[in-house]
Scaffold this motif. Structure first.
Motif, short mmCIF file in Angstrom:
data_model
loop_
_atom_site.label_atom_id
_atom_site.label_comp_id
_atom_site.label_asym_id
_atom_site.label_seq_id
_atom_site.Cartn_x
_atom_site.Cartn_y
_atom_site.Cartn_z
N LEU A 257 9.68 -1.97 -3.49
CA LEU A 257 10.48 -1.87 -4.72
C LEU A 257 9.90 -2.67 -5.86
O LEU A 257 10.35 -2.56 -7.01
N LYS A 258 8.91 -3.53 -5.53
CA LYS A 258 8.34 -4.44 -6.54
C LYS A 258 9.44 -5.32 -7.14
O LYS A 258 9.41 -5.66 -8.33
N VAL A 259 10.39 -5.66 -6.29
CA VAL A 259 11.49 -6.55 -6.68
C VAL A 259 11.46 -7.74 -5.74
O VAL A 259 11.44 -7.59 -4.52
N LEU B 228 13.52 5.85 -0.52
CA LEU B 228 14.07 6.25 0.78
C LEU B 228 13.38 5.49 1.90
O LEU B 228 14.03 5.07 2.87
N TYR B 229 12.08 5.32 1.78
CA TYR B 229 11.33 4.57 2.79
C TYR B 229 11.83 3.13 2.84
O TYR B 229 11.98 2.55 3.91
N TRP B 230 12.09 2.55 1.67
CA TRP B 230 12.59 1.19 1.62
C TRP B 230 13.94 1.07 2.32
O TRP B 230 14.20 0.09 3.03
N VAL B 231 14.80 2.07 2.16
CA VAL B 231 16.13 2.02 2.78
C VAL B 231 16.01 1.88 4.30
O VAL B 231 16.65 1.02 4.91
N ILE C 287 0.83 -1.20 0.00
CA ILE C 287 0.00 0.00 0.00
C ILE C 287 0.87 1.25 0.00
O ILE C 287 0.62 2.20 -0.76
N LEU C 288 1.90 1.26 0.83
CA LEU C 288 2.80 2.41 0.87
C LEU C 288 3.53 2.57 -0.45
O LEU C 288 3.76 3.69 -0.91
N GLY C 289 3.91 1.44 -1.07
CA GLY C 289 4.59 1.50 -2.36
C GLY C 289 3.72 2.15 -3.43
O GLY C 289 4.23 2.82 -4.33
N THR D 4 8.33 7.84 -6.41
CA THR D 4 9.49 6.97 -6.59
C THR D 4 10.61 7.27 -5.60
O THR D 4 11.15 6.37 -4.94
N LYS D 5 10.98 8.55 -5.45
CA LYS D 5 12.09 8.90 -4.56
C LYS D 5 11.75 8.58 -3.11
O LYS D 5 12.56 7.98 -2.39
N ARG D 6 10.55 9.00 -2.67
CA ARG D 6 10.14 8.74 -1.28
C ARG D 6 10.02 7.24 -1.02
O ARG D 6 10.35 6.77 0.07
N ARG D 7 9.52 6.52 -2.01
CA ARG D 7 9.38 5.07 -1.85
C ARG D 7 10.74 4.40 -1.65
O ARG D 7 10.88 3.50 -0.81
#
Length: 416
Positions: free
Chosen positions: A321-323, A96-99, A84-86, A91-94
């Motif tokens: 990341l959808k990875v 950074l959030y993933w990191v 949901i967050l993704g 893209t940039k915030r996503r």
């Protein structure tokens, strides 16, 4: 011609159908009985007796609410919290959030590998680095169950390990039962100096792990799927309440048992500020058999929690990341930091404590979005939180985040 008799479904089938819905919360509950919890609970009991029993009761109550919210989000939307967050972040915030989410997931995994390595050292005298490698390989085998046999088989394996943990950390109470009156007195909220505030913040603030929040939404969704029928979703969400209550009640009993064990058997004994020291004290006070059982419980805790932590990391990466990479490949990659720490000779208990502080930074990023999303009708539909649940959710979030700020501040001040 006689009318056909109505077919009545026997009540036991209804009971069994509910039992078959249980499982996801028990996997998430492993986060609440990991080696970090062992270290904190034993330290609290050994140093301050029954004083902080109330902290574990409050922590468990808040954990029930948070994990229920996460599971409900997955069932009501058909998506995990990271997914949901993704979708909602740019893209940039996503990225950074993933990191930050990946860092806290990695810290969790690292701590659990270290805890398992300590257990193997205590039980068999293995060097910590070798123990870390063995835990890594064993967790790969456990994750292979999920990859090849499906989530249900993985849940069964985790349930067995959770049972071992429960038996192991409760056995000592039968050898040397705690004082009932003093234990009940520990339910009265109070502190005795700054050190007890720090310890309470560590126990309460670090109880709700960010990776368990991310993961539970995916576990519930993956197990039950998503139904377009609101009635089916409602039935599943109601069943999830029992799943969460049962799992967190068991985790809470185990945590309180650890503290009571330390309070009744380890009070005032030197060296119990490390897991190895606590194990030595347990062995000395209660006998070698109890010491071995304690070590087995720690081993089960490390193995189960590192597997769940790796699973959570894969969920986070896939959602944000959808990875998607194979779980076993991820297991190999995330094992490296723990092996470096073990090989460098850093004191394991200190590494566990510092990892808990690092996890504290990630809690607001998982908890606040969860409470916001479950309160939005456009996200949850008819399953939106009630006003009372919203108040309880935000109150819990405020307390948890506030206590983590206290934990971080006091810990950094103590190490400056």
């Amino acid at each position: 011609m006689a009318a056909p008799a109505l077919e009545l479904r026997p009540a036991p089938r209804k009971v069994w159908s509910r039992l078959l819905l249980l499982g996801p919360a028990f996997v998430a509950a492993i986060a609440y009985v990991d080696p970090g919890n062992v270290a904190a609970n034993l330290t609290a009991g050994a140093n301050y007796g029954y004083l902080l029993v109330w902290v574990l009761v409050v922590a468990n109550a808040m954990a029930v609410l948070v994990q229920y919210q996460s599971a409900k989000l997955g069932l009501a939307t058909g998506m995990s919290l990271p997914e949901i967050l993704g979708k909602r972040l740019g893209t940039k915030r996503r990225r950074l959030y993933w990191v930050q989410a990946e860092i806290v997931a990695g810290a969790t995994d690292m701590a659990e590998v270290i805890g398992g390595a300590v257990a193997l050292n205590l039980l068999f005298g293995l060097p910590l680095l070798a123990g870390g490698l063995i835990i890594g390989v064993a967790s790969m085998l456990l994750l292979a169950l999920q990859s090849r046999q499906g989530q249900r088989t993985f849940e069964y394996a985790i349930l067995v390990l959770l049972g071992v943990i429960a038996v192991a950390f409760m056995t000592g109470l039968f050898v040397n039962p705690p004082d009932g009156g003093s234990a009940l007195g520990g339910l009265l909220p109070r502190f005795e100096g700054t050190d007890t505030v720090l310890l309470a913040a560590s126990m309460l603030g670090a109880t709700v792990m960010p990776h368990a929040i991310y993961l539970h939404s995916a576990l519930a969704r993956d197990r039950h799927g998503f139904s377009e029928d609101p009635a089916v979703r409602t039935r599943l969400i109601r069943a999830t309440r029992f799943d969460v209550l049962g799992a967190l009640l068991l985790a809470g009993v185990v945590n309180i048992s650890m503290l009571l064990l330390a309070a009744s058997s380890l009070r005032g004994i030197e060296g119990t500020d490390t897991i190895a020291g606590a194990h030595a004290a347990v062995t000395s006070a209660l006998g070698p058999a109890v010491g071995i059982i304690f070590g087995i419980g720690l081993l089960a805790s490390g193995l189960a929690s590192t597997s769940v932590g790796c699973y959570a990391g894969a969920t986070i990466m896939g959602g944000l990341l959808k990875v998607r990479i194979p779980l076993l490949t991820r297991r190999i990659i995330t094992l490296i930091p723990a092996l470096i720490i073990l090989g460098a000779g850093i004191e394991p208990t200190l590494a566990l404590v510092l990892s808990q502080v690092l996890l504290s930074f990630g809690i607001p990023f998982a908890l606040i979005p969860l409470i916001r999303l479950t309160g939005k009708r456009e996200v949850m539909g008819i399953h939106t939180d009630s006003k009372a649940l919203k108040i309880a959710g935000w109150t819990s979030a405020t307390l948890i985040v506030g206590l983590n700020i206290v934990l971080i501040t006091l810990t950094l001040a103590g190490h400056s």
